[in-house]
Design a protein around this motif. Structure first.
Motif, PDB file in Angstrom:
ATOM      1  N   ASP A   1      23.687  32.969  15.658  1.00  2.00           N
ATOM      2  CA  ASP A   1      22.418  33.377  15.059  1.00  2.00           C
ATOM      3  C   ASP A   1      21.238  32.775  15.820  1.00  2.00           C
ATOM      4  O   ASP A   1      20.182  33.406  15.952  1.00  2.00           O
ATOM      5  CB  ASP A   1      22.360  33.019  13.572  1.00  2.00           C
ATOM      6  N   HIS A   2      21.416  31.579  16.386  1.00  3.71           N
ATOM      7  CA  HIS A   2      20.346  30.979  17.171  1.00  3.71           C
ATOM      8  C   HIS A   2      20.155  31.717  18.492  1.00  3.71           C
ATOM      9  O   HIS A   2      19.047  31.716  19.039  1.00  3.71           O
ATOM     10  CB  HIS A   2      20.636  29.495  17.411  1.00  3.71           C
ATOM     11  N   GLN A   3      21.220  32.325  18.999  1.00  2.00           N
ATOM     12  CA  GLN A   3      21.061  33.162  20.179  1.00  2.00           C
ATOM     13  C   GLN A   3      20.248  34.409  19.851  1.00  2.00           C
ATOM     14  O   GLN A   3      19.392  34.848  20.624  1.00  2.00           O
ATOM     15  CB  GLN A   3      22.425  33.570  20.733  1.00  2.00           C
TER      16      GLN A   3
ATOM     17  N   ASN B   1      15.005  37.746  19.672  1.00  2.20           N
ATOM     18  CA  ASN B   1      13.906  38.276  18.868  1.00  2.20           C
ATOM     19  C   ASN B   1      12.564  37.650  19.257  1.00  2.20           C
ATOM     20  O   ASN B   1      11.527  38.336  19.237  1.00  2.20           O
ATOM     21  CB  ASN B   1      14.186  38.078  17.383  1.00  2.20           C
ATOM     22  N   GLU B   2      12.561  36.377  19.624  1.00  2.56           N
ATOM     23  CA  GLU B   2      11.307  35.787  20.086  1.00  2.56           C
ATOM     24  C   GLU B   2      10.894  36.386  21.427  1.00  2.56           C
ATOM     25  O   GLU B   2       9.710  36.670  21.668  1.00  2.56           O
ATOM     26  CB  GLU B   2      11.414  34.263  20.198  1.00  2.56           C
ATOM     27  N   TYR B   3      11.858  36.591  22.304  1.00  4.32           N
ATOM     28  CA  TYR B   3      11.600  37.264  23.575  1.00  4.32           C
ATOM     29  C   TYR B   3      10.983  38.641  23.334  1.00  4.32           C
ATOM     30  O   TYR B   3       9.990  39.019  23.974  1.00  4.32           O
ATOM     31  CB  TYR B   3      12.915  37.379  24.351  1.00  4.32           C
ATOM     32  N   LEU B   4      11.529  39.390  22.374  1.00  2.23           N
ATOM     33  CA  LEU B   4      11.003  40.714  22.074  1.00  2.23           C
ATOM     34  C   LEU B   4       9.621  40.650  21.435  1.00  2.23           C
ATOM     35  O   LEU B   4       8.809  41.567  21.607  1.00  2.23           O
ATOM     36  CB  LEU B   4      11.983  41.477  21.181  1.00  2.23           C
ATOM     37  N   ALA B   5       9.317  39.572  20.724  1.00  2.00           N
ATOM     38  CA  ALA B   5       7.972  39.402  20.178  1.00  2.00           C
ATOM     39  C   ALA B   5       6.950  39.302  21.317  1.00  2.00           C
ATOM     40  O   ALA B   5       5.865  39.900  21.255  1.00  2.00           O
ATOM     41  CB  ALA B   5       7.905  38.171  19.279  1.00  2.00           C
ATOM     42  N   TYR B   6       7.283  38.528  22.345  1.00  2.82           N
ATOM     43  CA  TYR B   6       6.399  38.465  23.515  1.00  2.82           C
ATOM     44  C   TYR B   6       6.253  39.848  24.145  1.00  2.82           C
ATOM     45  O   TYR B   6       5.154  40.244  24.556  1.00  2.82           O
ATOM     46  CB  TYR B   6       6.962  37.502  24.563  1.00  2.82           C
TER      47      TYR B   6
ATOM     48  N   ALA C   1      14.047  32.441  11.827  1.00  2.00           N
ATOM     49  CA  ALA C   1      14.945  31.312  12.083  1.00  2.00           C
ATOM     50  C   ALA C   1      15.186  30.527  10.792  1.00  2.00           C
ATOM     51  O   ALA C   1      14.283  30.379   9.968  1.00  2.00           O
ATOM     52  CB  ALA C   1      14.337  30.392  13.145  1.00  2.00           C
ATOM     53  N   ARG C   2      16.380  30.014  10.642  1.00  2.00           N
ATOM     54  CA  ARG C   2      16.729  29.289   9.426  1.00  2.00           C
ATOM     55  C   ARG C   2      15.906  28.012   9.270  1.00  2.00           C
ATOM     56  O   ARG C   2      15.762  27.505   8.163  1.00  2.00           O
ATOM     57  CB  ARG C   2      18.230  28.983   9.369  1.00  2.00           C
ATOM     58  N   TYR C   3      15.373  27.491  10.381  1.00  2.00           N
ATOM     59  CA  TYR C   3      14.577  26.263  10.296  1.00  2.00           C
ATOM     60  C   TYR C   3      13.085  26.538  10.065  1.00  2.00           C
ATOM     61  O   TYR C   3      12.303  25.613   9.870  1.00  2.00           O
ATOM     62  CB  TYR C   3      14.741  25.430  11.579  1.00  2.00           C
ATOM     63  N   ALA C   4      12.667  27.793  10.106  1.00  2.00           N
ATOM     64  CA  ALA C   4      11.241  28.122   9.972  1.00  2.00           C
ATOM     65  C   ALA C   4      10.817  28.093   8.510  1.00  2.00           C
ATOM     66  O   ALA C   4      11.495  28.654   7.640  1.00  2.00           O
ATOM     67  CB  ALA C   4      10.962  29.489  10.577  1.00  2.00           C
ATOM     68  N   THR C   5       9.693  27.455   8.234  1.00  2.00           N
ATOM     69  CA  THR C   5       9.164  27.366   6.867  1.00  2.00           C
ATOM     70  C   THR C   5       7.677  27.715   6.865  1.00  2.00           C
ATOM     71  O   THR C   5       7.000  27.647   7.900  1.00  2.00           O
ATOM     72  CB  THR C   5       9.342  25.957   6.284  1.00  2.00           C
ATOM     73  N   VAL C   6       7.190  28.077   5.712  1.00  2.00           N
ATOM     74  CA  VAL C   6       5.769  28.359   5.527  1.00  2.00           C
ATOM     75  C   VAL C   6       5.027  27.051   5.294  1.00  2.00           C
ATOM     76  O   VAL C   6       5.507  26.184   4.563  1.00  2.00           O
ATOM     77  CB  VAL C   6       5.561  29.321   4.340  1.00  2.00           C
ATOM     78  N   ASP C   7       3.863  26.903   5.917  1.00  2.00           N
ATOM     79  CA  ASP C   7       3.061  25.707   5.711  1.00  2.00           C
ATOM     80  C   ASP C   7       2.744  25.557   4.219  1.00  2.00           C
ATOM     81  O   ASP C   7       2.403  26.541   3.549  1.00  2.00           O
ATOM     82  CB  ASP C   7       1.759  25.817   6.512  1.00  2.00           C
ATOM     83  N   PRO C   8       2.854  24.343   3.679  1.00  2.00           N
ATOM     84  CA  PRO C   8       2.583  24.139   2.242  1.00  2.00           C
ATOM     85  C   PRO C   8       1.221  24.656   1.794  1.00  2.00           C
ATOM     86  O   PRO C   8       1.072  25.099   0.650  1.00  2.00           O
ATOM     87  CB  PRO C   8       2.683  22.611   2.089  1.00  2.00           C
ATOM     88  N   SER C   9       0.225  24.628   2.672  1.00  2.00           N
ATOM     89  CA  SER C   9      -1.108  25.083   2.283  1.00  2.00           C
ATOM     90  C   SER C   9      -1.169  26.586   2.041  1.00  2.00           C
ATOM     91  O   SER C   9      -2.139  27.082   1.458  1.00  2.00           O
ATOM     92  CB  SER C   9      -2.125  24.707   3.370  1.00  2.00           C
ATOM     93  N   LEU C  10      -0.136  27.314   2.486  1.00  2.00           N
ATOM     94  CA  LEU C  10      -0.119  28.770   2.319  1.00  2.00           C
ATOM     95  C   LEU C  10       0.886  29.237   1.273  1.00  2.00           C
ATOM     96  O   LEU C  10       0.987  30.439   1.015  1.00  2.00           O
ATOM     97  CB  LEU C  10       0.206  29.444   3.657  1.00  2.00           C
ATOM     98  N   GLN C  11       1.604  28.296   0.669  1.00  2.00           N
ATOM     99  CA  GLN C  11       2.709  28.694  -0.211  1.00  2.00           C
ATOM    100  C   GLN C  11       2.251  29.229  -1.567  1.00  2.00           C
ATOM    101  O   GLN C  11       3.083  29.699  -2.340  1.00  2.00           O
ATOM    102  CB  GLN C  11       3.677  27.520  -0.384  1.00  2.00           C
ATOM    103  N   ASP C  12       0.950  29.200  -1.820  1.00  2.00           N
ATOM    104  CA  ASP C  12       0.463  29.883  -3.016  1.00  2.00           C
ATOM    105  C   ASP C  12       0.332  31.379  -2.778  1.00  2.00           C
ATOM    106  O   ASP C  12       0.144  32.153  -3.730  1.00  2.00           O
ATOM    107  CB  ASP C  12      -0.880  29.310  -3.451  1.00  2.00           C
ATOM    108  N   LYS C  13       0.456  31.791  -1.503  1.00  2.00           N
ATOM    109  CA  LYS C  13       0.358  33.200  -1.141  1.00  2.00           C
ATOM    110  C   LYS C  13       1.693  33.775  -0.677  1.00  2.00           C
ATOM    111  O   LYS C  13       2.038  34.910  -1.009  1.00  2.00           O
ATOM    112  CB  LYS C  13      -0.693  33.386  -0.044  1.00  2.00           C
ATOM    113  N   ILE C  14       2.422  33.041   0.139  1.00  2.00           N
ATOM    114  CA  ILE C  14       3.743  33.481   0.616  1.00  2.00           C
ATOM    115  C   ILE C  14       4.709  32.303   0.569  1.00  2.00           C
ATOM    116  O   ILE C  14       4.296  31.148   0.706  1.00  2.00           O
ATOM    117  CB  ILE C  14       3.691  34.063   2.045  1.00  2.00           C
TER     118      ILE C  14
END
Length: 370
Positions: free
Chosen positions: A143-145, A150-155, A270-283
């Protein structure tokens, strides 16, 4: 004057003379802009999207254990060159990055390759000096591969939308450890274009500043960049504090904030990606979108959505064509999942009322930053 809060930072940047915002720099002549643009545009490394097969032989185990971003390790890079011959060149390697360099977050750090001056002439790496190599965070999980792909495709999506973006080149890289403490294995990663070359291609120069008021940037590009980040579900960026953004000044004295580093975006998920706490009232999840661009007169339905509507088919083909290559960790179903996820963004492009609700009502105030 206290400029610690975002609101005061924006005020201070708005009233500060431009010359105080960064270091003095040489402004190239028109001839210098043209010469540097042609040179950067024609670097052979980025003339193809075919994965480049290389072997990196160095002290992989030390790099994984120490993760010291100030110490380079000697090694060699073996690759098939433009004429089809195998070439072995010296290369220095060091760990880099912030989040992904930490052992608590990733088992394998991102790397930087430092090529010897003058020794890469005539090869696919001609003109390259130091390049960022994006690697799988966990080199033992498929999954990390996929995250890398997917990040490459984002670029590549941003490349489709604008030349003012970082080019990338996929690598199929075999890691060989000189101490034999790390088992030889082959993984995919990608190289990111040097930031000065990215600027030069766009007849621009890189600006070394730590803060910049968004009102000073080219609005049309700023809207496109913010819409792109919204499209891929990326909130991990700041055009004020230059978090995952580079500032360039064009020949016409226009300032562009060019985004990079998309591993925390929803399109990667990514499983390690999280939303910044300051935005968690929205997402709550990175796969949920939130517009983080500033409110501008140019942020209109017609202007903001037009580039994305025009590139829609090309962007979808990026995923289907990539899946058709046949990488074991990226199949047609993976491409279809991403195209389906992007469809929710395109409903904002297709429906003006959704654009009003999700973009115009969420854009950030230029005075307060909220």
């Amino acid at each position: 004057m206290n400029c610690r809060t975002l609101r005061m930072t924006l005020f201070c940047l708005a009233v500060a003379p431009l010359g105080l915002l960064g270091q003095e720099f040489h402004i190239p002549t028109a001839e210098e802009y043209a010469e540097k643009a042609a040179k950067a545009e024609n670097h052979p490394l980025f003339q193809s999207q075919e994965p480049l097969r290389v072997t990196l032989r160095t002290d992989i185990e030390w790099l994984r254990d120490e993760r010291n971003d100030s110490v380079e390790v000697e090694g060699t890079l073996t690759f098939i060159d433009l004429d089809g011959t195998e070439v072995v060149k010296p290369v220095d390697t060091r760990a880099r990055g912030n989040f992904r360099r930490s052992k608590k977050n990733c088992k394998f750090p991102p790397l930087r390759l430092d090529f010897p001056t003058g020794q890469m002439d005539g090869t696919v790496f001609e003109g390259q000096d130091k390049l960022k190599l994006v690697t799988p965070c966990n080199d033992g999980r498929d999954d990390h591969q996929r995250y890398i792909f997917n990040e490459y495709l984002a670029y590549r999506i941003l490349n489709t939308l604008t030349e003012a973006s970082f080019r990338v080149r996929l690598l199929e890289i075999t890691y060989e450890d000189v101490s034999e403490g790390y088992d030889t294995r082959t993984k995919f990663g990608f190289l990111i274009e040097d930031e000065d070359d990215m600027a030069a291609r766009n007849r621009a120069v890189l600006q070394d500043v730590t803060q910049f008021h968004p009102m000073r940037t080219l609005s049309e590009y700023s809207v496109l960049a913010a819409m792109f980040n919204y499209m891929i579900g990326n909130t991990d960026w700041s055009p004020v504090y230059f978090h995952n953004v580079k500032l360039i000044r064009t020949e016409e004295a226009q300032f562009l904030t060019v985004p990079y580093d998309f591993d925390s975006s929803g399109i990667v998920n990514a499983r390690y990606a999280t939303v910044d706490p300051s935005l968690q009232d929205k997402i709550r999840r990175v796969t949920q979108r939130l517009y983080r661009g500033f409110c501008r007169p140019e942020l209109t339905y017609a202007l903001a959505t037009a580039p994305f509507a025009a590139a829609r088919d090309d962007i979808n083909r990026l995923f289907t064509d990539f899946a058709a290559i046949g990488h074991e960790q990226y199949e047609p179903d993976d491409a279809e999942d991403k195209i389906e996820w992007l469809e929710d963004f395109y409903r904002v492009v297709d429906e003006e009322d959704r654009f009003e609700r999700e973009i115009l009502r969420e854009c950030r105030d230029m005075e307060t930053g909220r």
